[in-house]
Design an enzyme around this catalytic site. Structure first.
Site, short mmCIF file in Angstrom:
data_model
loop_
_atom_site.label_atom_id
_atom_site.label_comp_id
_atom_site.label_asym_id
_atom_site.label_seq_id
_atom_site.Cartn_x
_atom_site.Cartn_y
_atom_site.Cartn_z
N ARG A 26 2.32 8.56 3.48
CA ARG A 26 1.68 8.94 2.21
C ARG A 26 2.58 9.84 1.37
O ARG A 26 2.74 9.63 0.17
CB ARG A 26 0.34 9.63 2.46
N ASN A 44 -5.00 7.43 3.77
CA ASN A 44 -5.16 6.80 5.08
C ASN A 44 -6.56 6.22 5.17
O ASN A 44 -7.52 6.81 4.67
CB ASN A 44 -4.98 7.82 6.21
#
Length: 97
Positions: A26, A44
């Site tokens: 990320r 996520n």
């Protein structure tokens, strides 16, 4: 890319599978998007995938999609699913929880 080099704004909704959580996926995706002036978000999912939305010039979004297939060094990307959608005018790029 459109004729004359002008990029139309596009939106890509992406799902990435593999070993993509706990490997800075990320954070590096956010950095790569910001470097390319691509707006959107990344998060996520509970099933182990990463979900992201990218909005920006077509060529820049294509570059970030290429990055998604590799990810950071510790990641192992098994698959990337891309759904093209109409841009919604997102500004900035955030990591969602």
């Amino acid at each position: 890319m459109t004729a004359g080099g002008d990029d139309a704004r596009v939106r890509a909704h992406v799902f990435v599978s593999g070993r993509v959580q706990g490997v800075t996926y990320r954070a590096t995706t956010r950095r790569e998007a910001i470097e390319r002036a691509v707006d959107g978000w990344v998060r996520n999912l509970d099933d182990g995938r990463v979900e992201a939305v990218f909005e920006g010039p077509e060529s820049a979004v294509e570059e970030i999609l290429e990055y998604c297939h590799e990810g950071p060094t510790r990641a192992r990307v098994d698959g990337v699913t891309v759904e093209h959608e109409s841009p919604e005018g997102i500004t900035g790029f955030e990591i969602r929880r």
